[in-house]
Scaffold this motif. Structure first.
Motif, PDB file in Angstrom:
ATOM      1  N   SER A  37       1.332  -0.066   0.547  1.00 23.05           N
ATOM      2  CA  SER A  37       1.623   0.685  -0.674  1.00 23.05           C
ATOM      3  C   SER A  37       1.092   2.107  -0.584  1.00 23.05           C
ATOM      4  O   SER A  37       1.766   3.063  -0.998  1.00 23.05           O
ATOM      5  CB  SER A  37       1.022  -0.039  -1.881  1.00 23.05           C
ATOM      6  OG  SER A  37       1.386   0.613  -3.071  1.00 23.05           O
ATOM      7  N   ASP A  38      -0.109   2.278  -0.029  1.00 21.26           N
ATOM      8  CA  ASP A  38      -0.687   3.616   0.133  1.00 21.26           C
ATOM      9  C   ASP A  38       0.167   4.497   1.039  1.00 21.26           C
ATOM     10  O   ASP A  38       0.377   5.684   0.758  1.00 21.26           O
ATOM     11  CB  ASP A  38      -2.113   3.535   0.691  1.00 21.26           C
ATOM     12  CG  ASP A  38      -3.122   3.035  -0.321  1.00 21.26           C
ATOM     13  OD1 ASP A  38      -2.793   2.954  -1.529  1.00 21.26           O
ATOM     14  OD2 ASP A  38      -4.252   2.699   0.096  1.00 21.26           O
ATOM     15  N   VAL A  39       0.661   3.926   2.139  1.00 19.43           N
ATOM     16  CA  VAL A  39       1.517   4.688   3.056  1.00 19.43           C
ATOM     17  C   VAL A  39       2.806   5.092   2.356  1.00 19.43           C
ATOM     18  O   VAL A  39       3.254   6.236   2.468  1.00 19.43           O
ATOM     19  CB  VAL A  39       1.817   3.883   4.339  1.00 19.43           C
ATOM     20  CG1 VAL A  39       2.942   4.505   5.132  1.00 19.43           C
ATOM     21  CG2 VAL A  39       0.562   3.769   5.186  1.00 19.43           C
ATOM     22  N   LYS A  45       9.556   3.652  -4.772  1.00 19.93           N
ATOM     23  CA  LYS A  45       9.415   2.516  -3.857  1.00 19.93           C
ATOM     24  C   LYS A  45      10.271   1.369  -4.376  1.00 19.93           C
ATOM     25  O   LYS A  45      10.337   1.144  -5.581  1.00 19.93           O
ATOM     26  CB  LYS A  45       7.964   2.036  -3.783  1.00 19.93           C
ATOM     27  CG  LYS A  45       7.005   3.058  -3.220  1.00 19.93           C
ATOM     28  CD  LYS A  45       5.616   2.479  -3.044  1.00 19.93           C
ATOM     29  CE  LYS A  45       4.895   2.379  -4.367  1.00 19.93           C
ATOM     30  NZ  LYS A  45       3.477   2.000  -4.210  1.00 19.93           N
ATOM     31  N   ASP A  86       3.209   5.523  -0.835  1.00 14.06           N
ATOM     32  CA  ASP A  86       2.867   6.570  -1.801  1.00 14.06           C
ATOM     33  C   ASP A  86       2.722   7.928  -1.113  1.00 14.06           C
ATOM     34  O   ASP A  86       3.148   8.959  -1.644  1.00 14.06           O
ATOM     35  CB  ASP A  86       1.569   6.223  -2.532  1.00 14.06           C
ATOM     36  CG  ASP A  86       1.735   5.082  -3.526  1.00 14.06           C
ATOM     37  OD1 ASP A  86       2.875   4.811  -3.950  1.00 14.06           O
ATOM     38  OD2 ASP A  86       0.709   4.455  -3.863  1.00 14.06           O
ATOM     39  N   THR A  87       2.126   7.932   0.082  1.00 17.49           N
ATOM     40  CA  THR A  87       1.957   9.176   0.841  1.00 17.49           C
ATOM     41  C   THR A  87       3.309   9.753   1.234  1.00 17.49           C
ATOM     42  O   THR A  87       3.530  10.969   1.136  1.00 17.49           O
ATOM     43  CB  THR A  87       1.091   8.931   2.092  1.00 17.49           C
ATOM     44  OG1 THR A  87      -0.192   8.460   1.675  1.00 17.49           O
ATOM     45  CG2 THR A  87       0.936  10.194   2.919  1.00 17.49           C
ATOM     46  N   ALA A 111      -2.096  -3.364   0.059  1.00 15.42           N
ATOM     47  CA  ALA A 111      -2.639  -2.075  -0.372  1.00 15.42           C
ATOM     48  C   ALA A 111      -2.387  -0.984   0.664  1.00 15.42           C
ATOM     49  O   ALA A 111      -2.031   0.148   0.303  1.00 15.42           O
ATOM     50  CB  ALA A 111      -4.131  -2.207  -0.649  1.00 15.42           C
ATOM     51  N   GLU A 112      -2.559  -1.294   1.943  1.00 14.01           N
ATOM     52  CA  GLU A 112      -2.320  -0.307   2.998  1.00 14.01           C
ATOM     53  C   GLU A 112      -0.859   0.127   3.022  1.00 14.01           C
ATOM     54  O   GLU A 112      -0.554   1.320   3.129  1.00 14.01           O
ATOM     55  CB  GLU A 112      -2.701  -0.878   4.369  1.00 14.01           C
ATOM     56  CG  GLU A 112      -4.178  -1.049   4.579  1.00 14.01           C
ATOM     57  CD  GLU A 112      -4.509  -1.784   5.861  1.00 14.01           C
ATOM     58  OE1 GLU A 112      -5.490  -1.378   6.509  1.00 14.01           O
ATOM     59  OE2 GLU A 112      -3.803  -2.764   6.220  1.00 14.01           O
TER      60      GLU A 112
END
Length: 72
Positions: A35-37, A57, A39-40, A32-33
């Protein structure tokens, strides 16, 4: 000694895959971390080159390699 690198792989609007490498990532990174990065990075157009924009991605991976230093 083992060295780790986090590789974040993206596709550009021209279909090329580019890799962003992060040396020595922390050991407890979660999916999750990461993937979040990613996405950012996509949302803020952080990286681009030669008029190609990162659009999607592809994947992320941890690459580990063994390094044996030889004194000369």
């Amino acid at each position: 000694m083992n060295e780790k690198t986090l590789e974040l792989r993206f596709r550009t609007d021209e279909g090329q895959v580019i890799t962003i490498r992060v040396p020595t990532p922390k050991d407890d990174l979660t999916q999750a971390e990461i993937s979040d990065v990613m996405d950012t990075i996509l949302a803020n157009n952080v990286f681009y080159g030669n008029a190609s924009m990162i659009t999607t991605k592809v994947d992320a991976r941890i690459v580990t390699r063994a390094v044996d230093t030889i004194a000369v």
